[in-house]
Design a protein around this motif. Structure first.
Motif, PDB file in Angstrom:
ATOM      1  N   ASP A  45       0.856  -1.188   0.000  1.00 27.17           N
ATOM      2  CA  ASP A  45       0.000   0.000   0.000  1.00 27.17           C
ATOM      3  C   ASP A  45       0.891   1.236   0.000  1.00 27.17           C
ATOM      4  OD1 ASP A  45      -1.789   2.058   0.389  1.00 27.17           O
ATOM      5  OD2 ASP A  45      -2.613   1.264   2.260  1.00 27.17           O
ATOM      6  N   LEU A  47       0.076   4.363   0.077  1.00 29.53           N
ATOM      7  CA  LEU A  47      -0.515   5.568   0.652  1.00 29.53           C
ATOM      8  C   LEU A  47      -0.027   5.823   2.075  1.00 29.53           C
ATOM      9  CD1 LEU A  47      -4.203   5.187  -0.567  1.00 29.53           C
ATOM     10  CD2 LEU A  47      -2.335   6.491  -1.602  1.00 29.53           C
ATOM     11  N   LEU A  48       0.605   6.951   2.260  1.00 29.42           N
ATOM     12  CA  LEU A  48       1.006   7.406   3.580  1.00 29.42           C
ATOM     13  C   LEU A  48      -0.240   7.967   4.264  1.00 29.42           C
ATOM     14  CD1 LEU A  48       3.497   8.020   5.465  1.00 29.42           C
ATOM     15  CD2 LEU A  48       3.486  10.296   4.429  1.00 29.42           C
ATOM     16  N   SER A  49      -0.665   7.325   5.335  1.00 29.32           N
ATOM     17  CA  SER A  49      -1.904   7.748   5.994  1.00 29.32           C
ATOM     18  C   SER A  49      -1.678   9.006   6.832  1.00 29.32           C
ATOM     19  CB  SER A  49      -2.420   6.621   6.899  1.00 29.32           C
ATOM     20  OG  SER A  49      -1.580   6.498   8.043  1.00 29.32           O
ATOM     21  N   ARG A  50      -2.770   9.601   7.248  1.00 29.90           N
ATOM     22  CA  ARG A  50      -2.708  10.777   8.115  1.00 29.90           C
ATOM     23  C   ARG A  50      -1.965  10.438   9.397  1.00 29.90           C
ATOM     24  NH1 ARG A  50      -5.434  13.036  12.428  1.00 29.90           N
ATOM     25  NH2 ARG A  50      -5.536  15.333  12.369  1.00 29.90           N
ATOM     26  N   GLN A  51      -2.299   9.303  10.010  1.00 29.46           N
ATOM     27  CA  GLN A  51      -1.651   8.894  11.258  1.00 29.46           C
ATOM     28  C   GLN A  51      -0.158   8.653  11.060  1.00 29.46           C
ATOM     29  OE1 GLN A  51      -4.065  10.037  13.552  1.00 29.46           O
ATOM     30  NE2 GLN A  51      -2.595   8.780  14.643  1.00 29.46           N
ATOM     31  N   GLU A  52       0.207   8.029   9.933  1.00 28.87           N
ATOM     32  CA  GLU A  52       1.629   7.796   9.666  1.00 28.87           C
ATOM     33  C   GLU A  52       2.379   9.121   9.534  1.00 28.87           C
ATOM     34  OE1 GLU A  52       1.896   3.593   7.277  1.00 28.87           O
ATOM     35  OE2 GLU A  52       1.037   5.308   6.226  1.00 28.87           O
ATOM     36  N   ARG A  53       1.763  10.092   8.875  1.00 29.17           N
ATOM     37  CA  ARG A  53       2.426  11.390   8.713  1.00 29.17           C
ATOM     38  C   ARG A  53       2.547  12.115  10.048  1.00 29.17           C
ATOM     39  NH1 ARG A  53       6.593  13.582   7.307  1.00 29.17           N
ATOM     40  NH2 ARG A  53       6.450  15.821   7.421  1.00 29.17           N
ATOM     41  N   TYR A  56       5.362  10.531  11.900  1.00 27.21           N
ATOM     42  CA  TYR A  56       6.520  10.317  11.032  1.00 27.21           C
ATOM     43  C   TYR A  56       7.855  10.361  11.790  1.00 27.21           C
ATOM     44  CZ  TYR A  56       9.424  10.880   6.814  1.00 27.21           C
ATOM     45  OH  TYR A  56      10.346  10.724   5.830  1.00 27.21           O
ATOM     46  N   ASN A  62       7.212   4.916  14.341  1.00 26.30           N
ATOM     47  CA  ASN A  62       6.904   5.296  12.964  1.00 26.30           C
ATOM     48  C   ASN A  62       6.995   4.123  11.993  1.00 26.30           C
ATOM     49  OD1 ASN A  62       9.705   5.088  13.035  1.00 26.30           O
ATOM     50  ND2 ASN A  62      10.065   6.993  11.921  1.00 26.30           N
ATOM     51  N   THR A  65       3.621   0.248  11.008  1.00 24.21           N
ATOM     52  CA  THR A  65       2.731  -0.219   9.934  1.00 24.21           C
ATOM     53  C   THR A  65       3.492  -0.822   8.744  1.00 24.21           C
ATOM     54  OG1 THR A  65       2.649   1.985   8.947  1.00 24.21           O
ATOM     55  CG2 THR A  65       0.905   1.418  10.524  1.00 24.21           C
ATOM     56  N   ARG A 100       6.946   5.689   2.746  1.00 27.77           N
ATOM     57  CA  ARG A 100       6.505   4.943   3.930  1.00 27.77           C
ATOM     58  C   ARG A 100       7.607   4.148   4.612  1.00 27.77           C
ATOM     59  NH1 ARG A 100       1.911   1.225   3.424  1.00 27.77           N
ATOM     60  NH2 ARG A 100       1.720   1.619   5.652  1.00 27.77           N
TER      61      ARG A 100
END
Length: 193
Positions: A45, A47-53, A56, A62, A65, A100
């Motif tokens: 996947d 897509l860097l999610s909001r939570q991952e950002r 970060y 960090n 995921t 990611r």
């Protein structure tokens, strides 16, 4: 040597798939331990999610995921990237991998506001790619993929590490003999990697 091969192309009958096969075949023939990461086949996947950002810079949380991909990168002694250039950049799935997985505490560390490389265990870097346009056309736009590899990725690995960039330009017009020559060149390069 443990080599992480990052492959990014969605079509199993593509020329990129042939290059990927030749890379793995050549590295295996040379006796390397291959970790073959086919991003599409593995369903990565990008897509860097909001939570991952938001998290970060929260080391080591960090990497939670993408822990398995971080572990694979940290286990590698060499990195080979096999992907086409589309619209003067890498496929989105590969860009998402960098976003990611190349995290603070993984690919770099911050010391006094400065970026310090953290992938110094990687002793070799090679990129195998194709461009639809001519070398001249690519130069006109600055060749961002080559700069990413030659400047950014090289800055994150061991200083002075071996670096090779194998590119077939004008893929849109490449005939079978020129594609075959490129496959052979890549195969020989991997056998001596």
């Amino acid at each position: 040597m443990r080599v992480l091969v990052l492959y990014a192309h969605p079509v199993e009958t593509s020329f990129a798939a042939s290059l990927h096969h030749r890379v793995v075949e050549g590295l295996t023939h040379a006796g390397h331990d291959i970790d073959d990461c086919d991003l599409y086949a593995e369903g990565f996947d990008p897509l860097l999610s909001r939570q991952e950002r938001l998290g970060y810079h929260d080391i080591p949380d960090n990497r939670r995921t993408v822990a398995s991909h971080v572990d694979r990168l940290l286990a590698a002694e060499a990195l080979v990237i096999v992907a086409p250039v589309w619209n003067f950049g890498h496929p989105a799935i590969l860009k998402g991998y960098f976003d990611r997985v190349f995290l603070p505490g993984v690919s770099f560390k911050m010391r006094g506001g400065e970026v310090v490389p953290a992938l110094t265990h990687i002793r070799k870097l090679s990129v195998v790619t194709t461009y639809g346009g001519s070398r001249f056309r690519v130069l006109l736009v600055g060749d961002p993929p080559r700069k990413l590899a030659g400047r950014v990725l090289r800055a994150l690995i061991r200083p002075g590490a071996a670096f090779r960039y194998h590119a077939l330009y004008n893929m849109n017009r490449a005939d079978a003999p020129s594609r075959h020559r490129f496959l052979d060149r890549v195969g020989r390069a991997m056998e001596t990697f």
